[in-house]
Design an enzyme around this catalytic site. Structure first.
Site, PDB file in Angstrom:
ATOM      1  N   GLU A 190      51.071  20.434  61.189  1.00 17.75           N
ATOM      2  CA  GLU A 190      50.273  21.153  61.592  1.00 17.75           C
ATOM      3  C   GLU A 190      50.116  20.899  63.008  1.00 17.75           C
ATOM      4  O   GLU A 190      49.704  21.577  64.291  1.00 17.75           O
ATOM      5  CB  GLU A 190      49.109  22.143  61.003  1.00 17.75           C
ATOM      6  CG  GLU A 190      49.735  22.789  60.142  1.00 17.75           C
ATOM      7  CD  GLU A 190      50.584  23.917  60.483  1.00 17.75           C
ATOM      8  OE1 GLU A 190      49.839  24.505  61.299  1.00 17.75           O
ATOM      9  OE2 GLU A 190      51.282  24.321  59.546  1.00 17.75           O
ATOM     10  N   SER A 235      37.105  53.121   8.900  1.00 16.40           N
ATOM     11  CA  SER A 235      36.537  53.232   7.800  1.00 16.40           C
ATOM     12  C   SER A 235      35.341  51.913   8.747  1.00 16.40           C
ATOM     13  O   SER A 235      34.991  50.950   7.759  1.00 16.40           O
ATOM     14  CB  SER A 235      36.942  52.622   6.766  1.00 16.40           C
ATOM     15  OG  SER A 235      37.728  54.104   6.227  1.00 16.40           O
TER      16      SER A 235
END
Length: 740
Positions: free
Chosen positions: A172, A438
């Protein structure tokens, strides 16, 4: 004659032959009168021989024709005129360029001043605070997930391997350590390379300019922004050292996928902290910032690897990486880490974020949250649930599931909120409210034993009617007198409804709420069959009170919170709901729920060597299937169903949920010493009497209760599960209220 008053114009005209007759002066200069006269340069070329509108030629005549030259002199004069003309145009051009340059400088200065005026005053500029990151850790300190706007914590450049920041400099801004924030040489080089497409293509912006843009400006591409970017870059270079600027850059740059900063990117793409990335991974991260969306390795791996190769070449060229290291990195390019099942740890992270404000309030710096989750158990739970759904989901028309596992004190060890977090972030473990069927019955039986009944209390398994409601058993069979132990193990609806009526629906609701159920419950007859909706997390927490000996449980996932400086912001202390079940009642519940594994609906989930207890649950039309079971050290619940409520193809609590539960618990308990269920031994049924006595008749039941040592013979009740599976369609009341 009187003299006329007024202005008199001077007259320099002198008749020929009378020069000086009036004493007038001839102000015109001849070539000889000038310095270097007689050189052949004509007055016409210089313009100096023109006075009062008359030419030097006339002046020469006034002096007796001295201005006349020979033919040779005339040719020389013409050549001199042409050379002077050329020099005059060159001078004018230089002069014009200088003037234009000065005006350009003035204009540029004005332009810079204008755009600088749009920025805050320099003495008020400061680097904006980075949004805080929340690092969510497992119980062993490993990272589960990051939350916050950045996706990762702030890292110091000193804790990174040297080749990681160098990768960014190489690709860069190779002159980063020599320029002053803006790099004219680099701009020219970048233009030349991009035009000729030779070498590694570079942008004209320095790392400092990129940081300035990320910190202070928008992403728009305008001349105005570039000017402000350059101004801010100069300010950054003045205020910070090069390493400080590079550290700021590495923690602020965007890497795609919601990751801001190199730590977030390393975790996101490689599943490891930035300090542990390899050279190949560092090169891939360095190349990624050019175009995060296009070069993301999890989306376009070939492009990401090609860009990483360019970074490695640049690093070798600058001496940032040796030829041998570069060769190894090129031979073994980086690859993104795979995330199995869409990353179930994110369900845990979401739960942490939901409750974090209750513990620490507002914070402005990075924090670390240590959870109770065991990463190994989390992986086991995810694998057990996902694999079962992949294998059986299509066959049974079930698409979703959830699993919660916690210690009996409420510390969550694993939590799976769905089949695939990437596909759906809805947490079915904590937010989905479904009928428990249940699996709600233990609250009914607990209320019964607290009203003086025991596991050996006998109730009639026979048709029952409450107003217009006549609930039936799943098998449509009735076995007459039966103990509560057997009735719960076999999940007989008629006995549960009778018990609910005896103690009262309000008592059942209060009992469930005492154990930690917080969802609204309807105090009616059907509450005994689990018709009010609850969450899986609530149910597992309530079962935890039975598993730990009777202490109320508040499920929790956050154990410790620390600030960036290591200061403890929150630490969980021992807390709970206090005693909610007396030891005697708790022992009876453990004994009855243990029977579910011995002779009931969860018999195939038994794990040899361990005392286990639990309860299955299936709701109307097979929409929801549950199983919640526990050992003395771990409580685990499983739910299966469809988000839209579509019915499954006969998924019951006793098939797929039980299988998932056993797969997970067998692995989670492996290597541990068995822990007995609390208070159960007094009420444990002798092994030789575990067969059902549901159809033995009153005499056999009385003999058992009052000490008859004969072992009753097995009865047809044990075949009930097979008959239940053969049944094609549930009846109206089963559809309405759900049974198991």
């Amino acid at each position: 004659m009187a003299q006329k008053r007024g202005r008199t114009e001077p007259n320099f005209d002198v008749p020929e032959g009378r020069a000086g007759a009036r004493g007038d002066l001839d102000l015109r200069l001849s070539r000889e009168d000038r310095a270097g006269g007689g050189t052949g340069r004509s007055e016409a070329d210089t313009g100096e021989g023109r006075v009062g509108g008359r030419t030097g030629r006339g002046a020469s005549r006034a002096r007796g024709g001295k201005g006349q030259g020979s033919g040779k002199g005339s040719g020389t004069s013409r050549g001199a005129r042409r050379g002077a003309r050329r020099r005059s145009w060159l001078g004018r051009l230089v002069y014009g360029v200088v003037v234009l340059g000065l005006w350009a400088v003035v204009g540029l200065a004005g332009l810079i001043a204008y755009h600088a005026s749009q920025l805050p005053p320099i003495d008020q500029l400061s680097v904006p605070k980075r949004p805080p990151n929340i690092a969510i850790l497992a119980s062993d300190g490993s990272l589960l997930a990051n939350r916050g706007e950045t996706g990762g914590r702030t890292v110091s450049i000193k804790e990174l391997p040297p080749y990681l920041p160098r990768a960014f400099v190489a690709i860069e801004d190779r002159r980063f350590y020599s320029h002053m924030g803006i790099d004219p040489v680099g701009i020219v080089r970048a233009i030349g390379q991009n035009l000729t497409r030779r070498g590694v293509a570079q942008g004209g912006s320095t790392l400092t300019q990129q940081l300035a843009k990320n910190l202070f400006l928008t992403q728009e591409r305008t001349a105005s922004r570039k000017i402000q970017e350059a101004i801010l870059a100069l300010w950054l270079e003045h205020k910070y050292t090069k390493d400080e600027i590079l550290e700021l850059y590495l923690n602020r740059v965007y890497f795609g996928a919601g990751a801001y900063g190199v730590e977030a990117a390393a975790q996101r793409y490689f599943g490891r902290p930035a300090k542990d990335v390899s050279l190949a991974q560092a090169a891939m991260l360095g190349g990624l910032v050019q175009a995060p969306s296009r070069l993301a390795p999890n989306r376009n791996l070939p492009a990401a690897q090609a860009r990483a190769a360019q970074v490695l070449a640049a690093m070798q060229e600058l001496g940032f990486a040796s030829a041998q290291d570069t060769k190894v990195a090129l031979a073994q390019p980086a690859r993104p880490a795979s995330v199995r099942g869409g990353g179930s740890a994110n369900y845990v992270a979401d739960l942490v974020m939901d409750v974090l404000d209750d513990y620490v309030g507002k914070f402005e710096t990075d924090i670390t949250v240590q959870t109770t989750v065991d990463p190994t158990q989390q992986a086991m739970a995810e694998r057990a649930l996902v694999d079962e759904l992949n294998k059986q989901g299509a066959r049974y028309n079930v698409s979703q599931g959830a699993l919660v596992s916690m210690r009996p004190d409420g510390a969550i060890r694993s939590l799976i909120g769905g089949r695939d977090y990437a596909q759906s972030q809805f947490n079915r473990a904590t937010n989905a409210k479904r009928q428990p069927g249940s699996s709600f019955k233990p609250f009914v039986y607990l209320a019964a034993v607290e009203h003086g009944m025991t596991p050996d209390t006998v109730r009639e398994d026979a048709p029952v009617k409450i107003g217009n409601w006549a609930p039936e058993n799943y098998s449509h069979r009735y076995t007459g007198p039966v103990t509560l132990r057997t009735a719960l193990a076999q999940s007989l609806n008629t006995v549960a409804v009778r018990l609910g009526q005896e103690v009262g629906p309000k008592t059942v609701v209060q009992t469930a709420q005492r154990l930690g159920i917080t969802s609204p419950l309807q105090a009616n007859g059907s509450i005994a069959l689990g018709t009010s909706e609850v969450t899986l997390l609530e149910m597992v927490g309530a079962y935890g009170a039975i598993a730990n000996g009777g202490t109320g449980v508040i499920p929790y996932v956050v154990a410790l919170v620390k600030g960036a400086d290591g200061k403890v912001l929150y630490k969980r202390s021992d807390s709970g709901l206090g005693r909610v079940i007396e030891p005697e009642a708790d022992g009876m519940m453990n004994a009855m729920m243990h029977e579910t594994f011995v002779s009931g609906t969860a018999k195939k989930a038994d794990i040899p060597g361990w005392d286990l207890a639990g309860k299955t649950g299936t709701t109307q039309d097979y929409k929801d299937a549950w199983f919640i079971g526990f050992s003395g050290s771990l409580v685990t619940g499983v739910w299966l169903g469809n988000d839209d409520g579509e019915v499954t193809k006969k998924v019951t609590g006793g098939n797929l949920p039980v299988e998932i539960w056993k797969t997970y618990m067998s692995q989670a308990l492996k290597g541990q010493n068995p822990v007995p269920l609390p208070n159960m031994n007094r009420w444990r049924r002798a092994p030789e009497t575990t067969a059902s006595v549901a159809s033995e008749g009153p005499a056999a039941i009385l003999n058992q209760i009052f000490g008859d040592t004969r072992a009753p013979a097995p009865q047809p009740q044990a075949e009930a599960p097979r008959r239940r599976q053969q049944r094609a369609e549930p009846n109206f009341f089963e559809k309405l209220f759900g049974i198991d």
